[in-house]
Scaffold this active site. Structure first.
Site, PDB file in Angstrom:
ATOM      1  N   HIS A 160       0.831  -1.209   0.000  1.00 20.80           N
ATOM      2  CA  HIS A 160       0.000   0.000   0.000  1.00 20.80           C
ATOM      3  C   HIS A 160       0.864   1.257   0.000  1.00 20.80           C
ATOM      4  O   HIS A 160       0.577   2.232  -0.726  1.00 20.80           O
ATOM      5  CB  HIS A 160      -0.917  -0.004   1.221  1.00 20.80           C
ATOM      6  CG  HIS A 160      -1.724   1.241   1.372  1.00 20.80           C
ATOM      7  ND1 HIS A 160      -2.817   1.517   0.571  1.00 20.80           N
ATOM      8  CD2 HIS A 160      -1.597   2.310   2.221  1.00 20.80           C
ATOM      9  CE1 HIS A 160      -3.328   2.683   0.917  1.00 20.80           C
ATOM     10  NE2 HIS A 160      -2.608   3.189   1.912  1.00 20.80           N
ATOM     11  N   LEU A 162       3.934   1.643  -1.073  1.00 24.26           N
ATOM     12  CA  LEU A 162       4.686   1.814  -2.316  1.00 24.26           C
ATOM     13  C   LEU A 162       3.777   2.157  -3.487  1.00 24.26           C
ATOM     14  O   LEU A 162       4.224   2.783  -4.460  1.00 24.26           O
ATOM     15  CB  LEU A 162       5.481   0.544  -2.635  1.00 24.26           C
ATOM     16  CG  LEU A 162       6.699   0.277  -1.755  1.00 24.26           C
ATOM     17  CD1 LEU A 162       7.322  -1.060  -2.132  1.00 24.26           C
ATOM     18  CD2 LEU A 162       7.728   1.394  -1.905  1.00 24.26           C
ATOM     19  N   ARG A 272      12.386  12.705  17.335  1.00 26.27           N
ATOM     20  CA  ARG A 272      11.794  13.319  16.149  1.00 26.27           C
ATOM     21  C   ARG A 272      10.282  13.125  16.117  1.00 26.27           C
ATOM     22  O   ARG A 272       9.543  13.986  15.644  1.00 26.27           O
ATOM     23  CB  ARG A 272      12.438  12.735  14.896  1.00 26.27           C
ATOM     24  CG  ARG A 272      13.903  13.094  14.730  1.00 26.27           C
ATOM     25  CD  ARG A 272      14.411  12.703  13.375  1.00 26.27           C
ATOM     26  NE  ARG A 272      13.721  13.452  12.329  1.00 26.27           N
ATOM     27  CZ  ARG A 272      13.833  13.194  11.027  1.00 26.27           C
ATOM     28  NH1 ARG A 272      14.596  12.179  10.628  1.00 26.27           N
ATOM     29  NH2 ARG A 272      13.187  13.918  10.146  1.00 26.27           N
ATOM     30  N   ARG A 276       7.686  16.180  15.895  1.00 24.15           N
ATOM     31  CA  ARG A 276       6.708  16.215  14.810  1.00 24.15           C
ATOM     32  C   ARG A 276       5.284  16.398  15.323  1.00 24.15           C
ATOM     33  O   ARG A 276       4.456  17.050  14.675  1.00 24.15           O
ATOM     34  CB  ARG A 276       6.820  14.938  13.984  1.00 24.15           C
ATOM     35  CG  ARG A 276       5.927  14.904  12.747  1.00 24.15           C
ATOM     36  CD  ARG A 276       6.081  13.597  12.000  1.00 24.15           C
ATOM     37  NE  ARG A 276       7.457  13.353  11.614  1.00 24.15           N
ATOM     38  CZ  ARG A 276       8.174  12.323  12.028  1.00 24.15           C
ATOM     39  NH1 ARG A 276       7.646  11.442  12.855  1.00 24.15           N
ATOM     40  NH2 ARG A 276       9.422  12.163  11.629  1.00 24.15           N
ATOM     41  N   ASP A 301       6.301  14.893  25.050  1.00 24.55           N
ATOM     42  CA  ASP A 301       5.873  16.018  24.223  1.00 24.55           C
ATOM     43  C   ASP A 301       4.559  16.568  24.764  1.00 24.55           C
ATOM     44  O   ASP A 301       3.998  16.052  25.737  1.00 24.55           O
ATOM     45  CB  ASP A 301       5.743  15.598  22.747  1.00 24.55           C
ATOM     46  CG  ASP A 301       4.676  14.532  22.536  1.00 24.55           C
ATOM     47  OD1 ASP A 301       3.559  14.687  23.087  1.00 24.55           O
ATOM     48  OD2 ASP A 301       4.931  13.545  21.813  1.00 24.55           O
ATOM     49  N   ARG A 320      -0.638   3.786  12.775  1.00 25.27           N
ATOM     50  CA  ARG A 320      -0.839   5.216  12.984  1.00 25.27           C
ATOM     51  C   ARG A 320      -2.079   5.391  13.849  1.00 25.27           C
ATOM     52  O   ARG A 320      -3.151   4.929  13.490  1.00 25.27           O
ATOM     53  CB  ARG A 320      -1.018   5.946  11.649  1.00 25.27           C
ATOM     54  CG  ARG A 320       0.192   5.913  10.744  1.00 25.27           C
ATOM     55  CD  ARG A 320      -0.076   6.714   9.477  1.00 25.27           C
ATOM     56  NE  ARG A 320       1.047   6.697   8.565  1.00 25.27           N
ATOM     57  CZ  ARG A 320       1.232   5.786   7.621  1.00 25.27           C
ATOM     58  NH1 ARG A 320       0.350   4.820   7.486  1.00 25.27           N
ATOM     59  NH2 ARG A 320       2.272   5.847   6.831  1.00 25.27           N
ATOM     60  N   GLY A 329       5.649  10.377   8.084  1.00 23.76           N
ATOM     61  CA  GLY A 329       6.235   9.085   8.400  1.00 23.76           C
ATOM     62  C   GLY A 329       5.391   7.933   7.891  1.00 23.76           C
ATOM     63  O   GLY A 329       4.250   8.091   7.457  1.00 23.76           O
ATOM     64  N   LEU A 334       8.928   3.986  15.467  1.00 21.24           N
ATOM     65  CA  LEU A 334       8.815   3.399  16.800  1.00 21.24           C
ATOM     66  C   LEU A 334       8.952   1.883  16.768  1.00 21.24           C
ATOM     67  O   LEU A 334       9.382   1.281  17.756  1.00 21.24           O
ATOM     68  CB  LEU A 334       7.477   3.808  17.428  1.00 21.24           C
ATOM     69  CG  LEU A 334       7.333   5.291  17.782  1.00 21.24           C
ATOM     70  CD1 LEU A 334       5.979   5.566  18.412  1.00 21.24           C
ATOM     71  CD2 LEU A 334       8.459   5.736  18.716  1.00 21.24           C
TER      72      LEU A 334
END
Length: 367
Positions: A160, A162, A272, A276, A301, A320, A329, A334
């Site tokens: 998916h 790519l 990072r 983000r 954060d 996600r 990303g 992670l």
């Protein structure tokens, strides 16, 4: 019944028969005269009229003649003992061979691809090594099933991820042919998508190396304080673009053993990720301290945080959380962090801050 059942059965039954006949023969041979007298119908010598006990008779010459026969009074107990030993040998052989047949059938099913088979419940009444073997099989089958499912999901997610940049590349090439005057614009898009695919392939290769254990065995002295300083210095540029600031509270020295490159990448992914997803004009706190033979690092954060039900899943590849906005990303950072930390004998976990935001905790053994 299988071959193992008959082996157990014959061995145990023959052992019981030999023991029984040996004991009976020893008893019979040690008292050969008493059964003979009983068979002849006469009273025993010590109770015959006018007789004397046998130990009062002087020893005479050895008697010759045919060996005494087994009296009927011993034949019935021997026959009953044989039947009982036959029954118990069969039960004991069945008791041992049944779980082994179940294990054999389960292995055949697993070899055929049916990894959802479980046999621990069928052996729940047992409390021996065979029951432990059944539990071990269930754990093995469950682990294999999860690995195969993870591989299928990974293949689906890679396909998916790519597919989208490849489709954009093809569209850019077609548009460049149709609109030559905009070729430079389309070339820039092709370069961006090519870079994204290169980054994706690089992360996938790193993840594959970690899963295959190729990175194991890389041992060197690493000072995590120096690693953190480099990461914070690099992440400061990205944080500055979002008007965020990074504050650190770290020991002067944090000695560890492992791969400096992998540990750098693992911690950098967490930092990072925090930059983000942090809100603009906010603060990112990084704490790292040593104690009790462990190194403890936290990165906090002030972003939207993560749904409580997703806290463990954020370390899975391509995951996600719906609580976080879509970013650049692929959901592999992670996952790589967890693989690296686990390869170094440590643990990583995530939790939500009381005031909002995500806290990622890393614990490693100190050198």
């Amino acid at each position: 019944m299988g071959r193992l059942f008959w082996k157990f059965f014959l061995f145990l039954w023959l052992a019981q028969l030999l023991t029984m006949f040996g004991v009976a023969g020893a008893v019979w041979l040690s008292h050969p005269e008493r059964p003979s007298a009983a068979i002849a119908g006469g009273p025993p010598p010590e109770f015959a009229p006018g007789g004397r006990p046998p130990f009062d008779h002087p020893p005479g010459p050895p008697r010759h003649g045919p060996p005494p026969v087994v009296p009927p009074m011993l034949a019935w107990p021997l026959l009953a003992g044989s039947m009982v030993s036959l029954l118990f040998a069969a039960l004991l052989a069945w008791y041992f061979s049944k779980p082994i047949r179940s294990l054999s059938a389960a292995f055949d099913a697993a070899a055929a691809g049916r990894l959802d088979i479980r046999i621990g419940a069928a052996m729940a009444r047992r409390s021996d090594e065979l029951a432990d073997l059944g539990s071990d099989f269930d754990r093995m089958a469950e682990r294999l099933q999860k690995l195969l499912e993870a591989q299928r999901r990974l293949l689906h997610d890679v396909s998916h991820e790519l597919r989208s940049p490849l489709a954009r590349l093809q569209a850019a090439v077609d548009l460049a042919r149709q609109q030559p005057e905009r070729t430079a614009e389309f070339i820039d898009r092709i370069e961006r998508d090519s870079a994204r695919m290169d980054a994706l392939v690089g992360e996938l290769l790193t993840l594959a190396r970690l899963d295959a254990g190729i990175a194991d065995g890389v041992e060197e002295d690493v000072d995590l304080a120096e690693v953190l300083a480099d990461i914070v210095d690099d992440a400061g540029f990205e944080a500055g673009a979002r008007r965020c600031r990074i504050e650190t509270d770290c020991d002067a020295s944090l000695p560890a053993r492992g791969s400096r490159e992998l540990l750098h990448r693992a911690i950098e992914n967490v930092v990072r990720n925090a930059v983000r997803h942090s809100a603009e004009d906010s603060r990112i706190d990084i704490c790292a301290h040593a104690g009790d033979g462990r190194l403890r690092l936290t990165v906090a954060d002030r972003g939207p945080g993560v749904f409580d039900g997703d806290l463990a899943a954020i370390f899975d590849p391509f995951f996600r959380s719906g609580s976080r906005p879509a970013g650049a990303g692929y959901g592999l950072g992670l996952a790589i962090t967890r693989r690296v930390i686990q390869a170094h004998g440590g643990e990583v976990s995530a939790g939500n801050r009381a005031g909002g935001g995500l806290v990622v905790s890393i614990e490693l053994p100190a050198a």
